[in-house]
Scaffold this active site. Structure first.
Site, PDB file in Angstrom:
ATOM      1  N   TYR A 240       4.263  -0.241 -17.373  1.00 14.55           N
ATOM      2  CA  TYR A 240       3.198  -0.689 -17.676  1.00 14.55           C
ATOM      3  C   TYR A 240       2.421   0.448 -17.530  1.00 14.55           C
ATOM      4  O   TYR A 240       2.615   0.698 -16.850  1.00 14.55           O
ATOM      5  CB  TYR A 240       2.384  -1.819 -16.266  1.00 14.55           C
ATOM      6  CG  TYR A 240       3.616  -3.095 -15.998  1.00 14.55           C
ATOM      7  CD1 TYR A 240       2.361  -3.586 -16.276  1.00 14.55           C
ATOM      8  CD2 TYR A 240       4.168  -2.968 -15.402  1.00 14.55           C
ATOM      9  CE1 TYR A 240       2.729  -5.459 -16.333  1.00 14.55           C
ATOM     10  CE2 TYR A 240       4.603  -4.864 -15.448  1.00 14.55           C
ATOM     11  CZ  TYR A 240       4.155  -5.770 -16.336  1.00 14.55           C
ATOM     12  OH  TYR A 240       4.535  -7.019 -15.892  1.00 14.55           O
ATOM     13  N   HIS A 450      -2.003 -16.686 -13.232  1.00 25.42           N
ATOM     14  CA  HIS A 450      -0.899 -15.201 -12.832  1.00 25.42           C
ATOM     15  C   HIS A 450      -0.478 -15.533 -11.396  1.00 25.42           C
ATOM     16  O   HIS A 450      -1.318 -16.267 -10.428  1.00 25.42           O
ATOM     17  CB  HIS A 450      -2.647 -14.310 -12.738  1.00 25.42           C
ATOM     18  CG  HIS A 450      -2.119 -12.310 -12.198  1.00 25.42           C
ATOM     19  ND1 HIS A 450      -1.389 -12.689 -12.535  1.00 25.42           N
ATOM     20  CD2 HIS A 450      -2.252 -12.294 -11.099  1.00 25.42           C
ATOM     21  CE1 HIS A 450      -0.636 -10.907 -11.905  1.00 25.42           C
ATOM     22  NE2 HIS A 450      -1.399 -10.602 -11.055  1.00 25.42           N
TER      23      HIS A 450
END
Length: 642
Positions: A240, A450
């Protein structure tokens, strides 16, 4: 008895030999039976009863990391069918495409193209719990075309959403786990196929997409690229990458108007109503992804977050989002502005609304987050991917907003270990919507689900006067690896006094310790970021169980297990959970507590400011469940597989 005479000529022996050889060949050919249910591919012509699908196929995704396999598809809601086209850059002896619950090779619904060395066949197949492959007696994949072209082999076919075959996958709105494989040798029969011994992989897509009318952009539209700064993609499977982008100083208020698939020709797309993902009349504001050529199969998803307006200055940063040395101020950049995931198409705002960027009360700082998925550990690859924001100074009637629903990020909400299924539920109560929503309510047009790694499903429903009224979003095959913004096929109008309930499903069978709520990847979340208009001051409407009742739970369980030395008030909640003996009774009582005990509401104007009112020890909303999960009619009462 003599078999051969002495004077038998060599010519006679030769004739006998070849006659016997021919007879043996006939016997061997006769003994091989072509698969009774499969379709021979050679010389296939489209059937008049099976017209070609609507073209072009607007949705597409690379399946493998090298981009040698690409799946494209289109959806007919009127016919309840999905048209698929699989492109194989270099076809050797066949290809496998399938769907399964979580991307497993076992218990999968498969479509297979294979050759025997002399002929090619196409068929609907399935794998059992041990991975053994069999042709399906009910052939539900209909072959339309098989054709070699300059850039690869194209296989076009279709399948109903529901086949009513218990061995087939039920295609629903939400994540579909697509599995694939390439055959490197001929097969005399499909039963020879062993998926564990060929090159396979999994990709996730939203297969059922809304219909796609043609949008029109205003003439004064401008673009802003928020891109990674020529990053060298790390040689590791998952990265990420975070980068801080700074907007021009004193930028006036604009409305963001356009995320589409990588490489789309935006101008051409506007002329082709089947190339854009929007729905009904909701086709005005949009943003698109910008993917570095060659990295389409590595750039997994991208998000742009707006930093908190209170942060006057955010340090420039380009590096791993997980780096412990990154500036702490990056943690204040969490307001979702735009998102794209592999396979996602254009994201549009309604014609009366746009996402505000610039102007008073906004931040000049944006955080770009790019997820690189590099399972082949390709090295030296550079990337400048990101998101292109299309915006206009001609402001729409309404500002769009993003609101968090679900559970507060707290260890108070935990999942016991070794659980195949465990539910946690977050509430946005009627008291909060009454205090925060305008008289006409809000219109929800998209959402982003999420969880972290244990999440398996997320469902948000709208409740009015104690009765479930509508499903806002439901994905029971959810994966933390695939979290795009999802456009609703129908907008949901939430009014003052309504309740929004978000329920998450988890699996912790592979964990020996309890999983608590929190920001860490091995901790858990349960969130639905809803996109709506008109924007309100309500940014967060979430809950957790009342802490005092959780302490009563710890006291009760410890006394029940004969532990008179309970240190419940002396250590943190995470430690208290870890000290419990997790048996069926402990799990059952915790589940009951979460479903019945009073809750603490976070009805927030911002991260630190609650709406006026008393939000502690609120009763759990009483709800009558009337909304069944969507089903498809099946003849004879058969139930399709999940």
């Amino acid at each position: 008895m003599r078999i051969f005479k002495k004077d038998l000529r060599l010519q006679d022996i030769t004739i006998l030999y070849f006659t016997a050889l021919a007879a043996l060949t006939v016997i061997l050919v006769a003994s091989y039976q072509a698969p009774s249910n499969a379709v021979g591919v050679s010389g296939l012509k489209p059937s008049p009863s099976s017209p070609l699908p609507p073209l072009p196929m607007p949705f597409r995704v690379p399946l493998d990391p090298r981009g040698e396999l690409q799946l494209a598809w289109n959806v007919s809601f009127a016919q309840q069918e999905v048209y698929m086209q699989l492109r194989v850059a270099e076809l050797k002896h066949g290809v496998v495409l399938g769907m399964s619950d979580r991307g497993e090779l076992t218990n999968a619904d498969l479509v297979v193209l294979w050759d025997t060395g002399s002929r090619s066949y196409f068929g609907d197949a399935w794998s059992d719990g041990k991975g053994r492959i069999s042709l399906d007696r009910q052939q539900d994949y209909e072959l339309i075309e098989a054709k070699q072209k300059a850039d690869g082999f194209y296989l076009t076919f279709k399948r109903p959403f529901s086949t009513c075959d218990p061995r087939d996958y039920l295609i629903q709105e939400g994540t579909v786990h697509v599995i694939y494989g390439l055959l490197d040798r001929p097969l005399s029969s499909l039963e020879e196929l062993d998926l564990s011994k060929i090159q396979t992989g999994v990709q996730r897509v939203l297969m059922l997409r809304p219909d796609t009318p043609s949008p029109t952009l205003p003439p004064d539209v401008q673009t802003l690229d928020v891109l990674a700064p020529n990053v060298i993609i790390p040689t590791q499977e998952t990265t990420y990458w975070c980068f801080i982008h700074q907007l021009p100083e004193n930028i006036p208020k604009n409305h963001i108007i356009m995320v589409t698939r990588p490489g789309i020709d935006v101008n051409a797309a506007y002329m082709d109503k089947k190339s854009i993902t929007c729905w009904f009349f909701l086709c005005f504001c949009q943003y698109e992804s910008v993917i570095t050529p060659g990295n389409e199969a590595i750039v997994h998803h991208i998000e742009v977050f707006e930093c908190s307006p209170e942060m006057r200055d955010v340090p420039r940063y380009s590096g791993s989002c997980d780096d412990k040395m990154k500036p702490k101020k990056l943690n204040s950049c969490r307001h979702v502005l735009a998102a794209w995931a592999m396979g996602a198409e254009a994201f549009y705002y309604p014609p009366d609304a746009g996402l505000a960027m610039g102007g008073p009360g906004s931040s000049r700082f944006l955080r770009l987050e790019v997820h690189y998925h590099n399972p082949l550990l390709i090295s030296g690859r550079r990337d400048s991917s990101g998101i292109r924001l299309h915006y206009t100074p001609s402001l729409r009637r309404y500002d769009a907003g993003i609101m968090e629903l679900g559970l507060v990020y707290t260890p108070i909400m935990a999942i016991p270990p070794k659980q195949p299924i465990f539910y946690l539920t977050g509430y946005c109560t009627s008291k909060c919507t009454q205090a925060a929503l305008p008289p006409g309510g809000i219109y929800i047009f998209a959402s982003q689900l999420h969880t972290h790694l244990a999440g398996r499903g997320v469902r948000t429903v709208l409740v009015r006067e104690g009765v479930e009224l509508e499903v806002v979003q439901d994905d029971q095959h959810f994966s933390a690896e695939y979290q795009p913004i999802r456009v609703l096929r129908k907008m949901v109008n939430a009014l003052q006094g309504d309740v929004l309930i978000t329920k998450c499903t988890y699996n912790t069978e592979d964990r020996s310790k309890p999983t608590v709520g929190g920001f860490g990847i091995m901790e858990e979340m349960c969130v639905n970021y809803i996109h709506y208009y008109p924007r309100t001051q309500l940014e967060l409407c979430k809950s957790h169980v009342d802490p005092g009742f959780l302490q009563k739970y710890f006291n009760f369980i410890n006394r029940f297990n004969g532990n008179d030395q309970c240190v419940c008030g002396e250590v943190g909640v995470t430690e208290q959970f870890s000290q419990l003996h997790w048996d069926g009774f402990t799990v059952e009582v915790l589940d009951s507590l979460y479903n019945t005990a009073p809750i603490s509401m976070h009805c927030n104007q911002s991260i630190a400011r609650l709406f006026p009112g008393e939000w502690e020890k609120q009763p759990v909303p009483e709800v009558t469940s009337t909304l069944a999960k969507p089903r498809f009619p099946c003849e004879g009462g058969a139930t399709p597989a999940s």
